[in-house]
Design an enzyme around this catalytic site. Sequence first.
Site, mmCIF file in Angstrom:
data_model
loop_
_atom_site.group_PDB
_atom_site.id
_atom_site.type_symbol
_atom_site.label_atom_id
_atom_site.label_comp_id
_atom_site.label_asym_id
_atom_site.label_seq_id
_atom_site.Cartn_x
_atom_site.Cartn_y
_atom_site.Cartn_z
ATOM 1 N N GLU A 296 -1.411 -8.607 3.952
ATOM 2 C CA GLU A 296 -1.052 -9.281 4.911
ATOM 3 C C GLU A 296 -2.267 -9.570 5.855
ATOM 4 O O GLU A 296 -2.712 -10.672 6.602
ATOM 5 C CB GLU A 296 -0.154 -8.249 5.657
ATOM 6 C CG GLU A 296 -1.101 -7.246 6.927
ATOM 7 C CD GLU A 296 -1.525 -6.002 5.685
ATOM 8 O OE1 GLU A 296 -1.880 -5.206 5.571
ATOM 9 O OE2 GLU A 296 -0.957 -6.495 4.413
ATOM 10 N N CYS B 88 0.406 -1.034 -0.041
ATOM 11 C CA CYS B 88 -0.003 0.390 -0.337
ATOM 12 C C CYS B 88 0.617 1.092 0.201
ATOM 13 O O CYS B 88 1.475 1.779 -1.165
ATOM 14 C CB CYS B 88 -0.989 0.187 1.202
ATOM 15 S SG CYS B 88 -2.245 0.938 0.743
ATOM 16 N N HIS C 78 -3.627 -5.413 0.207
ATOM 17 C CA HIS C 78 -2.782 -5.014 1.520
ATOM 18 C C HIS C 78 -2.888 -7.280 1.551
ATOM 19 O O HIS C 78 -4.298 -7.691 2.290
ATOM 20 C CB HIS C 78 -4.046 -4.976 2.325
ATOM 21 C CG HIS C 78 -3.693 -3.595 3.173
ATOM 22 N ND1 HIS C 78 -2.436 -3.494 3.874
ATOM 23 C CD2 HIS C 78 -4.402 -2.293 2.721
ATOM 24 C CE1 HIS C 78 -2.481 -2.114 3.644
ATOM 25 N NE2 HIS C 78 -3.627 -1.258 3.424
#
Length: 233
Positions: A211, A115, A209
């Site tokens: 993660e 990001c 994202h």
Amino acid sequence: MKKPLIAIAGNILFMEGGDMPGLPRDYVNRDYSVSVKNGGGIPMIIPPQSGLEDIERCIAVSDGLILSGGYDISPDLYGEIPDEKLGFTLREVDLFYKDAIEVAIKMHKPILGICKGMQALNVFLGGTLYQDIPNHVQKSPRHEACHEIKINQNSFLFHVLGCKANVNSFHHQSVKGIAPCLNAVAVSTDGIIEAVENSELSIIGVQWHPEMMAAAGSIEMLGFFRRFIELCC
């Protein structure tokens, strides 16, 4: 074989309530460290700081660097004036990312930008950003995919995710002019650049994202972290 030590460039959070409003805290969202750990690495958070010597020492002991998401990047750092829709910026963090990128490249450490981390890679390697774009902040849970991306075959990302992937979306800025040393390797259906790479420097940047998705159990995104961590071995 020892597990790779992965440095995660952190951020600064200002407390909005409680007993100490306005108190700054060093932080990263836990999804980052969970994803690194589950992907076979050891997470090490580096708080924002100045001074190349200190940053060099931190990155020197690591095997790779992750640039986490965060606030908007100050537009003067890529030669533009602020747009009225620009969000909160914090130069202290921006310049920390700049130094961390320079150090990691000099030390030949693989870099993953997520990001803001991808946007920072683009800016500090010579590119520019759209300061505001519509329709890229989802209202569904953070770990759920909300749109599709198309991935170039000649890329690291293709070997991990294939020619298409479904990803989440939490950003209102994106790459505009791409840095000379980076290649756009994935785009959304509305043309937003969703990933950049430089294979020679082992640089990967993604706009979504992974993660958040990996920490919630996404096999594909956990595989993405595993492949990045393998690069760091």
